[in-house]
Write a protein that holds these residues in place. Sequence first.
Motif, PDB file in Angstrom:
ATOM      1  N   LEU A  92       0.829  -1.208   0.000  1.00  0.00           N
ATOM      2  CA  LEU A  92       0.000   0.000   0.000  1.00  0.00           C
ATOM      3  C   LEU A  92       0.865   1.261   0.000  1.00  0.00           C
ATOM      4  O   LEU A  92       0.670   2.152  -0.813  1.00  0.00           O
ATOM      5  CB  LEU A  92      -0.922   0.013   1.222  1.00  0.00           C
ATOM      6  CG  LEU A  92      -1.994  -1.075   1.267  1.00  0.00           C
ATOM      7  CD1 LEU A  92      -2.639  -1.125   2.644  1.00  0.00           C
ATOM      8  CD2 LEU A  92      -3.036  -0.831   0.185  1.00  0.00           C
ATOM      9  N   ALA A  93       1.793   1.324   0.922  1.00  0.00           N
ATOM     10  CA  ALA A  93       2.672   2.484   1.062  1.00  0.00           C
ATOM     11  C   ALA A  93       3.951   2.226   0.282  1.00  0.00           C
ATOM     12  O   ALA A  93       5.017   2.012   0.842  1.00  0.00           O
ATOM     13  CB  ALA A  93       2.968   2.751   2.534  1.00  0.00           C
ATOM     14  N   THR A  94       3.829   2.245  -1.011  1.00  0.00           N
ATOM     15  CA  THR A  94       4.978   2.008  -1.887  1.00  0.00           C
ATOM     16  C   THR A  94       5.959   3.176  -1.792  1.00  0.00           C
ATOM     17  O   THR A  94       5.650   4.223  -1.219  1.00  0.00           O
ATOM     18  CB  THR A  94       4.517   1.860  -3.345  1.00  0.00           C
ATOM     19  OG1 THR A  94       3.901   3.099  -3.746  1.00  0.00           O
ATOM     20  CG2 THR A  94       3.544   0.701  -3.517  1.00  0.00           C
ATOM     21  N   ARG A  95       7.099   2.998  -2.384  1.00  0.00           N
ATOM     22  CA  ARG A  95       8.093   4.074  -2.384  1.00  0.00           C
ATOM     23  C   ARG A  95       7.494   5.332  -3.007  1.00  0.00           C
ATOM     24  O   ARG A  95       7.687   6.442  -2.500  1.00  0.00           O
ATOM     25  CB  ARG A  95       9.348   3.645  -3.136  1.00  0.00           C
ATOM     26  CG  ARG A  95      10.420   4.708  -3.121  1.00  0.00           C
ATOM     27  CD  ARG A  95      11.769   4.192  -3.575  1.00  0.00           C
ATOM     28  NE  ARG A  95      11.716   3.166  -4.577  1.00  0.00           N
ATOM     29  CZ  ARG A  95      12.168   3.283  -5.830  1.00  0.00           C
ATOM     30  NH1 ARG A  95      12.741   4.392  -6.205  1.00  0.00           N
ATOM     31  NH2 ARG A  95      12.088   2.298  -6.671  1.00  0.00           N
ATOM     32  N   ALA A  96       6.741   5.181  -4.094  1.00  0.00           N
ATOM     33  CA  ALA A  96       6.133   6.344  -4.760  1.00  0.00           C
ATOM     34  C   ALA A  96       5.153   7.069  -3.838  1.00  0.00           C
ATOM     35  O   ALA A  96       5.103   8.305  -3.816  1.00  0.00           O
ATOM     36  CB  ALA A  96       5.429   5.902  -6.040  1.00  0.00           C
ATOM     37  N   VAL A  97       4.383   6.314  -3.069  1.00  0.00           N
ATOM     38  CA  VAL A  97       3.422   6.916  -2.133  1.00  0.00           C
ATOM     39  C   VAL A  97       4.171   7.667  -1.035  1.00  0.00           C
ATOM     40  O   VAL A  97       3.829   8.809  -0.698  1.00  0.00           O
ATOM     41  CB  VAL A  97       2.494   5.836  -1.530  1.00  0.00           C
ATOM     42  CG1 VAL A  97       1.687   6.387  -0.369  1.00  0.00           C
ATOM     43  CG2 VAL A  97       1.572   5.265  -2.602  1.00  0.00           C
ATOM     44  N   VAL A  98       5.198   7.051  -0.484  1.00  0.00           N
ATOM     45  CA  VAL A  98       5.975   7.689   0.584  1.00  0.00           C
ATOM     46  C   VAL A  98       6.654   8.955   0.057  1.00  0.00           C
ATOM     47  O   VAL A  98       6.643  10.001   0.717  1.00  0.00           O
ATOM     48  CB  VAL A  98       7.003   6.703   1.183  1.00  0.00           C
ATOM     49  CG1 VAL A  98       7.924   7.405   2.169  1.00  0.00           C
ATOM     50  CG2 VAL A  98       6.286   5.540   1.847  1.00  0.00           C
ATOM     51  N   VAL A  99       7.204   8.888  -1.140  1.00  0.00           N
ATOM     52  CA  VAL A  99       7.834  10.057  -1.746  1.00  0.00           C
ATOM     53  C   VAL A  99       6.815  11.180  -1.927  1.00  0.00           C
ATOM     54  O   VAL A  99       7.089  12.347  -1.623  1.00  0.00           O
ATOM     55  CB  VAL A  99       8.504   9.688  -3.094  1.00  0.00           C
ATOM     56  CG1 VAL A  99       8.879  10.926  -3.900  1.00  0.00           C
ATOM     57  CG2 VAL A  99       9.731   8.829  -2.853  1.00  0.00           C
ATOM     58  N   ALA A 100       5.614  10.842  -2.387  1.00  0.00           N
ATOM     59  CA  ALA A 100       4.577  11.856  -2.590  1.00  0.00           C
ATOM     60  C   ALA A 100       4.195  12.520  -1.267  1.00  0.00           C
ATOM     61  O   ALA A 100       3.967  13.736  -1.217  1.00  0.00           O
ATOM     62  CB  ALA A 100       3.348  11.227  -3.241  1.00  0.00           C
ATOM     63  N   ARG A 101       4.135  11.750  -0.197  1.00  0.00           N
ATOM     64  CA  ARG A 101       3.724  12.299   1.101  1.00  0.00           C
ATOM     65  C   ARG A 101       4.822  13.123   1.763  1.00  0.00           C
ATOM     66  O   ARG A 101       4.533  14.095   2.452  1.00  0.00           O
ATOM     67  CB  ARG A 101       3.280  11.169   2.040  1.00  0.00           C
ATOM     68  CG  ARG A 101       2.096  10.361   1.518  1.00  0.00           C
ATOM     69  CD  ARG A 101       0.894  11.244   1.261  1.00  0.00           C
ATOM     70  NE  ARG A 101      -0.091  10.594   0.426  1.00  0.00           N
ATOM     71  CZ  ARG A 101      -1.356  10.414   0.761  1.00  0.00           C
ATOM     72  NH1 ARG A 101      -1.799  10.845   1.920  1.00  0.00           N
ATOM     73  NH2 ARG A 101      -2.177   9.821  -0.078  1.00  0.00           N
ATOM     74  N   LEU A 102       6.080  12.767   1.558  1.00  0.00           N
ATOM     75  CA  LEU A 102       7.181  13.487   2.192  1.00  0.00           C
ATOM     76  C   LEU A 102       7.781  14.566   1.293  1.00  0.00           C
ATOM     77  O   LEU A 102       8.493  15.456   1.769  1.00  0.00           O
ATOM     78  CB  LEU A 102       8.290  12.506   2.600  1.00  0.00           C
ATOM     79  CG  LEU A 102       7.911  11.391   3.562  1.00  0.00           C
ATOM     80  CD1 LEU A 102       9.129  10.546   3.898  1.00  0.00           C
ATOM     81  CD2 LEU A 102       7.262  11.927   4.813  1.00  0.00           C
ATOM     82  N   GLY A 103       7.502  14.499   0.014  1.00  0.00           N
ATOM     83  CA  GLY A 103       8.092  15.412  -0.962  1.00  0.00           C
ATOM     84  C   GLY A 103       7.896  16.897  -0.679  1.00  0.00           C
ATOM     85  O   GLY A 103       8.857  17.668  -0.762  1.00  0.00           O
ATOM     86  N   PRO A 104       6.682  17.330  -0.359  1.00  0.00           N
ATOM     87  CA  PRO A 104       6.498  18.768  -0.117  1.00  0.00           C
ATOM     88  C   PRO A 104       7.352  19.307   1.036  1.00  0.00           C
ATOM     89  O   PRO A 104       7.891  20.415   0.946  1.00  0.00           O
ATOM     90  CB  PRO A 104       5.005  18.878   0.205  1.00  0.00           C
ATOM     91  CG  PRO A 104       4.390  17.741  -0.549  1.00  0.00           C
ATOM     92  CD  PRO A 104       5.399  16.631  -0.424  1.00  0.00           C
ATOM     93  N   THR A 105       7.516  18.538   2.090  1.00  0.00           N
ATOM     94  CA  THR A 105       8.349  18.988   3.202  1.00  0.00           C
ATOM     95  C   THR A 105       9.812  19.041   2.772  1.00  0.00           C
ATOM     96  O   THR A 105      10.528  19.998   3.082  1.00  0.00           O
ATOM     97  CB  THR A 105       8.178  18.068   4.427  1.00  0.00           C
ATOM     98  OG1 THR A 105       6.798  18.061   4.797  1.00  0.00           O
ATOM     99  CG2 THR A 105       9.017  18.527   5.589  1.00  0.00           C
ATOM    100  N   TYR A 106      10.276  18.030   2.040  1.00  0.00           N
ATOM    101  CA  TYR A 106      11.652  18.014   1.561  1.00  0.00           C
ATOM    102  C   TYR A 106      11.897  19.214   0.636  1.00  0.00           C
ATOM    103  O   TYR A 106      12.914  19.907   0.761  1.00  0.00           O
ATOM    104  CB  TYR A 106      11.947  16.702   0.825  1.00  0.00           C
ATOM    105  CG  TYR A 106      13.388  16.564   0.423  1.00  0.00           C
ATOM    106  CD1 TYR A 106      14.297  15.918   1.249  1.00  0.00           C
ATOM    107  CD2 TYR A 106      13.862  17.086  -0.772  1.00  0.00           C
ATOM    108  CE1 TYR A 106      15.635  15.794   0.892  1.00  0.00           C
ATOM    109  CE2 TYR A 106      15.185  16.974  -1.141  1.00  0.00           C
ATOM    110  CZ  TYR A 106      16.066  16.325  -0.304  1.00  0.00           C
ATOM    111  OH  TYR A 106      17.392  16.210  -0.661  1.00  0.00           O
ATOM    112  N   ALA A 107      10.967  19.458  -0.280  1.00  0.00           N
ATOM    113  CA  ALA A 107      11.119  20.566  -1.226  1.00  0.00           C
ATOM    114  C   ALA A 107      11.173  21.902  -0.500  1.00  0.00           C
ATOM    115  O   ALA A 107      12.008  22.763  -0.824  1.00  0.00           O
ATOM    116  CB  ALA A 107       9.962  20.552  -2.227  1.00  0.00           C
ATOM    117  N   THR A 108      10.326  22.078   0.487  1.00  0.00           N
ATOM    118  CA  THR A 108      10.312  23.326   1.247  1.00  0.00           C
ATOM    119  C   THR A 108      11.606  23.498   2.038  1.00  0.00           C
ATOM    120  O   THR A 108      12.204  24.579   2.037  1.00  0.00           O
ATOM    121  CB  THR A 108       9.095  23.352   2.199  1.00  0.00           C
ATOM    122  OG1 THR A 108       7.906  23.259   1.414  1.00  0.00           O
ATOM    123  CG2 THR A 108       9.065  24.627   3.027  1.00  0.00           C
TER     124      THR A 108
END
Length: 146
Positions: free
Chosen positions: A10-26
Amino acid sequence: MPFPPRLAHLATRAVVVARLGPTYATAHRVDAEEASQRLSAALKGPLLTSLLEATWTQMLGRTKRLKEEGLLEKVATTLAERPLRPGRVAPLTPGWSAFLILVDLEVGTASDAARRVMESDEGRRRAAAGLTEVAGFLAQELTRGK
């Protein structure tokens, strides 16, 4: 604590990246695409497994009424319509900063000074605390559906 195999489905790498991406980008002041590429590269190794284990532990600790199967169903329901929906931007704390340094170390963008700090006892302690904090955020992101 090992997590159920279904969580990884369910929580694939792509899903985890999508959920954490905005914080990393900021935090790094990079665009969403660059953040996704870096996170995806970092989570190809054991960091994803460690993060999912910590996330599962956080999920189990937050619920009294749901058993494992019910919790997995909640994750499935949350991810059903838009699994790659970007997560919220988390406030940056020392824990988040330590986790982001771990990501940078995995990708190879962290400095040698950062590597030396994270290899110290204090750095390892902060990294573990950061992993727990980010896992708590990810647990919320994965279970905030209906």
